[in-house]
Design a protein around this motif. Structure first.
Motif, PDB file in Angstrom:
ATOM      1  N   SER A 142       0.844  -1.194   0.000  1.00 47.80           N
ATOM      2  CA  SER A 142       0.000   0.000   0.000  1.00 47.80           C
ATOM      3  C   SER A 142       0.877   1.241   0.000  1.00 47.80           C
ATOM      4  O   SER A 142       1.911   1.281   0.672  1.00 47.80           O
ATOM      5  N   ASP A 143       0.417   2.268  -0.688  1.00 45.54           N
ATOM      6  CA  ASP A 143       1.168   3.529  -0.721  1.00 45.54           C
ATOM      7  C   ASP A 143       0.740   4.384   0.469  1.00 45.54           C
ATOM      8  O   ASP A 143      -0.055   5.314   0.339  1.00 45.54           O
ATOM      9  N   VAL A 144       1.260   4.033   1.624  1.00 43.87           N
ATOM     10  CA  VAL A 144       0.973   4.824   2.834  1.00 43.87           C
ATOM     11  C   VAL A 144       2.292   5.088   3.556  1.00 43.87           C
ATOM     12  O   VAL A 144       3.262   4.338   3.394  1.00 43.87           O
ATOM     13  N   GLY A 145       2.314   6.165   4.322  1.00 43.64           N
ATOM     14  CA  GLY A 145       3.492   6.488   5.123  1.00 43.64           C
ATOM     15  C   GLY A 145       4.738   6.582   4.267  1.00 43.64           C
ATOM     16  O   GLY A 145       4.734   7.156   3.181  1.00 43.64           O
ATOM     17  N   GLY A 146       5.812   5.968   4.777  1.00 41.85           N
ATOM     18  CA  GLY A 146       7.086   6.070   4.074  1.00 41.85           C
ATOM     19  C   GLY A 146       7.349   4.918   3.128  1.00 41.85           C
ATOM     20  O   GLY A 146       8.488   4.774   2.650  1.00 41.85           O
ATOM     21  N   ILE A 147       6.347   4.100   2.845  1.00 47.11           N
ATOM     22  CA  ILE A 147       6.586   2.908   2.019  1.00 47.11           C
ATOM     23  C   ILE A 147       7.092   3.284   0.626  1.00 47.11           C
ATOM     24  O   ILE A 147       7.963   2.611   0.065  1.00 47.11           O
ATOM     25  N   SER A 148       6.585   4.403   0.095  1.00 45.79           N
ATOM     26  CA  SER A 148       6.975   4.768  -1.276  1.00 45.79           C
ATOM     27  C   SER A 148       8.457   5.125  -1.362  1.00 45.79           C
ATOM     28  O   SER A 148       9.008   5.216  -2.458  1.00 45.79           O
ATOM     29  N   GLU A 149       9.098   5.335  -0.221  1.00 45.51           N
ATOM     30  CA  GLU A 149      10.540   5.606  -0.260  1.00 45.51           C
ATOM     31  C   GLU A 149      11.332   4.330  -0.564  1.00 45.51           C
ATOM     32  O   GLU A 149      12.479   4.376  -0.967  1.00 45.51           O
TER      33      GLU A 149
END
Lengths: 259, 691
Positions: free
Chosen positions: B615-622
């Motif tokens: 899921s694209d939440v918090g810092g995951i997209s980093e």
């Protein structure tokens, strides 16, 4: 003039008429001691006092000295410098000595001449929530030194040699920097210097439970103070043998971490 | 009188036995055995002992030829039975029931004929009403409860009062002077009892467990702490002292209370004429009832501190505070920090302290030789049954830092430490550098924003030298949310967590994993969106899902039910160690979440070369983006996850590319040396853990 055996130092601020029984109890305890051959001087140090408090002390036969510290520890230090007695007995301006306190404390100091700071055995608290506070003797087998880090064992109204108080004065309180409880810190520091705190059996003080405005320690609590810095605990730990290891700690190689 | 008494006894006995048999719990043979064994009924009538005071009482002995062949020649006398027991007390009975005394009835006759039916107690040691309430079979039989107890109940292990069998005759407590009913009532106004018997009973049943003192002369909590080897399940402390302790010179209190009270009286008389506030507040008698506080008695906090301080072998440069040490992501980050400090200054330079709980099942994560202390473990070591309050934990934390003055502390999710920093940050910050870690915001059941970022970040920031974030997104969010000025922003540091113990080269994966297994591993809670997970499983019948997770049973149960009905889902225990999983057999790692920091499980999966759908939440997209995995931007849409998983299953070449990109990202940003650098620790030449 010969050096008196004891100087009573009454710490005053703005107690007004409340100070009258305090002065009377000090005078009575002094007279009791004098009757038994102990010389006593009674002095008062008033820190930023009001007019009424000054008048009450004068009416009680004491010409006070004045200081502008706003700090009870510093006031005691100032008074000690001027005191003549070999021993100092502190009394706060709204508390009372039991009549026999000065004579019994002096007798104890003469019968046991080790480096000892003396405290009354009993504190009878009145006003607010009345209760009895029984002082701990450091030579009791129930005494645990470490506990003094979390709980103060003794009130500030001790009986101690003037020489000690000159060499180990009370630390400064600084509410802004969360440093309070100067008496607690002084108790720790004297222990650190090898002094013993003992009680005089059968003696008592009556301690008024202070109102929120009058209590320095309550102000310290409200300001979330901790006791001023001491090297006591650092030194205790540093003196422990190096080979001592933690008990019950299981060691496992870091390589066992989840990979 | 004698004749009437004899008839009464005979009738009472006849009725009693008949009713007992009706109860169905009395077998004839067993009853006979009991009678013989008890010795109560076997003595010839002329040898029956009758006390001087009661010699005028009926002593009729009734034989029961119709009852029990073996006991035909045996005599039995209910009157004698009751009168001879410790549990009937004539004087107490008359004193307790003045109407009986006024009526001229003999107390024993009254009890046997009327009293027990009226719910009266025969003496302080037998509580008739309680007995009948406790044992409804006896009540149903309609028999005299005391007689039942003496004949049957005692042998069956039934109790005469709720106080149990080990108590002394109640008079003994009063006679000892160690139970003072008036003092107890005055000291415990919450009880509202007036009868001295009720007050005593309260102490013996509840009061001692609540650390109440029975009188100023007996210190319950102190006694239990001082003589901790005594099994207080069997004897309350006062009973223990009276039965055994005083014979062994145990002390009832840490101080000589009698002497203290003498001193108090003397001083009161001495000073009351000087200080009107003293005289008006309490009398000399009242002064005898004042509570005595003494440092001889230590509470849980003092006991814990003494043990904690004793366990500290030397000074530490750094202390890391954690709430507990379990197999969680934050715990692992604390362990990483510890390892970094150890690499910098040696294993003796750092101590980890668990402040909030006794959970420590991840102790095996500690680096070799590393020091770990727990407040709860210290408390348990001194056999203290009183738990630490939150205030105690805060006080302990402040005292520990203030006493030892480490160069720096790092708080990794310890609530007690956050509170300590907020309260005492000014004074503690003068001696020690204060640091803390934040991971992500949290939300409560109602969706309200929660977590330490919301409760402690603002009041603590000005005390903190560094706040460590494991992702940049959350740092930015807090800066925006709280208008953090530029001069303070430098205190907010992003420290990407390391991926340690990785192989020196990327994990070889099969070109096309011959598997359709999907791995999901996290705490099972609303944050991790188990509802979305279940929907994804439903939509991907061609894939198999291994779901590893722990959570409250209430949250776990629906997932358990789901997995038991869904052929392509298995609910498994949480994995203790990612490395133990057959990671090469997984087609993908699925991470569903509604809010997040940068979870360690994702790092782990990435480092093992498992394709990631998250899921694209918090810092995951980093970590996970379109180059390195499958980032699901439509977080609440199960189809998006299902689609990505199917794509991975069907497009091995693209998967390989993305995995390679991910491994490169891990190598560049999540290596150990990079972590040491971010933590301000010089990187040793042979530092391990690099990809």
């Amino acid at each position: 003039m010969t050096q008196p055996n004891i100087t009573v130092v009454i710490n005053g601020h703005r107690e007004g008429l409340i100070a009258a029984p305090t002065i009377a109890s000090a005078q009575r305890s002094a007279a009791f001691a004098r009757d038994r051959g102990v010389s006593v001087e009674v002095m008062a140090v008033l820190d930023r006092p009001d007019e009424l408090t000054i008048e009450v002390f004068r009416s009680g036969g004491i010409e006070p000295m004045f200081v502008d510290h706003g700090d009870p520890g510093m006031s005691r230090n100032s008074a000690v410098k001027l005191a003549q007695g070999q021993w100092i007995a502190f009394l706060d301006g709204d508390d009372l000595f039991g009549t026999s306190w000065l004579q019994e404390a002096y007798a104890s100091s003469q019968s046991d001449q080790r480096n000892i700071i003396w405290h009354p055995e009993i504190n009878l608290y009145f006003g607010g929530y009345p209760h009895i506070f029984h002082h701990m003797d450091m030579e009791s087998k129930e005494f645990h030194l470490a506990t003094i880090a979390v709980s103060n064992y003794w009130t500030a109204l001790c009986f101690a040699p003037r020489e000690l108080l000159l060499s180990c004065p009370y630390p400064t309180s600084n509410m802004k920097h969360q440093r309070g409880f100067e008496d607690w810190a002084w108790n720790m520091e004297t222990i650190h210097r090898g002094w013993i705190h003992k009680v005089v059996p059968g003696t008592a003080h009556a301690i008024r439970i202070k109102t929120s405005t009058a209590s320095v320690n309550r102000t310290a609590t409200n300001n979330r103070c901790l006791w001023p810095r001491t090297e006591l605990f650092l030194d205790i730990v540093q003196q422990r043998p190096l080979q001592q290891t933690h008990r019950d700690v299981k060691y496992t190689a870091f390589d066992d971490l989840p990979a | 009188m004698n004749a009437a008494g004899s008839v009464l006894s005979a009738i009472t006995y006849k009725v009693f036995v008949r009713r007992l048999f009706r109860m169905g719990n009395l077998k004839r043979a067993r009853f006979g055995q009991f009678l013989r064994a008890s010795g109560l009924f076997s003595r010839p009538r002329h040898l029956n002992h009758v006390s001087q005071a009661n010699q005028h009482l009926p002593t009729k002995t009734s034989t029961r030829p119709d009852m029990e062949p073996s006991s035909r020649d045996r005599s039995i006398d209910i009157t004698q039975l009751v009168n001879g027991s410790d549990l009937f007390d004539s004087a107490w009975y008359l004193n307790q029931y003045p109407d009986v005394a006024a009526s001229g009835h003999h107390p024993l006759s009254h009890f046997l004929e009327h009293g027990w039916k009226e719910g009266r107690d025969p003496g302080p040691g037998f509580h008739a009403t309680w007995y009948l309430h406790q044992y409804p079979d006896v009540a149903a039989a309609g028999v005299n409860p005391l007689v039942h107890y003496l004949v049957m109940g005692q042998a069956e292990g039934r109790l005469p009062t709720k106080l149990g069998r080990n108590v002394l005759p109640l008079d003994a407590y009063f006679a000892s002077g160690l139970f003072d009913a008036k003092w107890y009532a005055k000291s415990n106004p919450d009880l509202g009892y007036s009868s001295e018997w009720d007050l005593l009973e309260h102490y013996l049943v509840y009061g001692w467990k609540e650390s109440r003192n029975p009188s100023p002369l007996f210190y319950t909590h102190w006694y239990m702490t001082r003589y901790a080897h005594v099994l207080f399940e069997q004897y309350d402390p006062l009973t223990h002292y009276l039965r055994f302790g005083q014979k062994q010179n145990y002390l009832p209190a840490p101080v000589d209370v009698g002497r203290i009270l003498d001193t108090v009286s003397q001083q009161y008389r001495d000073l009351k004429d000087l200080e009107p506030d003293l005289a008006s507040q309490f009398s000399e008698t009242d002064a005898q009832h004042l509570p005595i506080s003494t440092k001889y008695i230590r509470g849980a906090m003092e006991l814990c501190w003494n043990e904690l301080f004793q366990r500290i072998p030397h000074l530490y440069q750094r202390i890391i505070f954690v709430p507990w040490l379990i197999r969680g992501g934050a715990d692992l980050e604390a362990i990483y920090a510890m390892r970094a400090y150890i690499e910098q200054a040696g294993v003796q330079s750092v101590l980890m302290v668990a402040t909030d709980s006794d959970r420590d099942d991840a102790r095996d994560w500690l680096p070799d030789g590393a020091a770990f202390l727990s407040y709860d473990e210290c408390l348990a070591a001194v056999n203290c049954q009183t738990p630490l309050s939150f205030e105690d934990r805060v006080h302990l934390t402040a005292t520990l830092i203030h006493s030892l003055r480490p160069q720096a502390i790092l708080n990794v999710n310890s609530r007690a430490c956050w509170e300590t920093i907020e309260r005492y940050g000014t004074v503690l910050g003068q001696s020690s550098e204060l640091n803390a870690a934040l991971f992500c915001r949290d939300f409560d059941e109602n969706g309200r924003s929660a977590g330490y970022s919301q409760t402690y970040f603002r009041p603590c920031l000005h005390h903190l030298s560094n706040v460590l974030f494991d992702n940049a997104r959350f740092r930015e969010e807090l800066i925006q949310e709280f208008f953090v000025p530029e001069r303070l922003q430098s205190r907010l540091q992003v420290v990407y967590q390391p991926w340690t113990t990785a192989p020196t080269k990327p994990v070889p994966r099969k070109q096309n994993p011959q598997t359709s297994r999907i791995l999901w591993g996290a705490r099972i809670c609303r944050q991790k969106a188990p509802d979305i997970l279940m929907e994804v499983v439903r939509r991907c019948p061609e894939l198999e899902f291994d779901i590893h997770g722990v959570g409250d049973e209430a949250v776990r149960q629906p997932l358990k039910d789901f997995a038991s009905q869904q052929p392509n889902a298995r609910l498994l225990e949480p994995f203790a160690d990612f490395g133990t999983l057959p990671h090469q057999q997984y087609c993908a790692f699925l991470h569903t979440a509604r809010w997040e920091g940068l979870p360690n499980a994702l790092l782990q999966a990435a480092g093992y070369g498992i394709p990631i759908v998250a899921s694209d939440v918090g810092g995951i997209s980093e970590l996970v983006d379109d180059d390195t995995g499958w980032l699901i931007r439509d977080v609440e849409n199960p189809s998006a996850y299902a689609e990505a998983l199917r794509f991975i299953h069907n497009h091995p070449r693209i998967v390989e590319e993305k995995v390679a990109n991910m491994l490169e990202r891990i190598r560049q940003r999540h290596g150990w040396s990079n972590y040491l650098q971010q933590m301000g620790v010089p990187c040793p030449a042979n530092s391990g853990g690099e990809l």
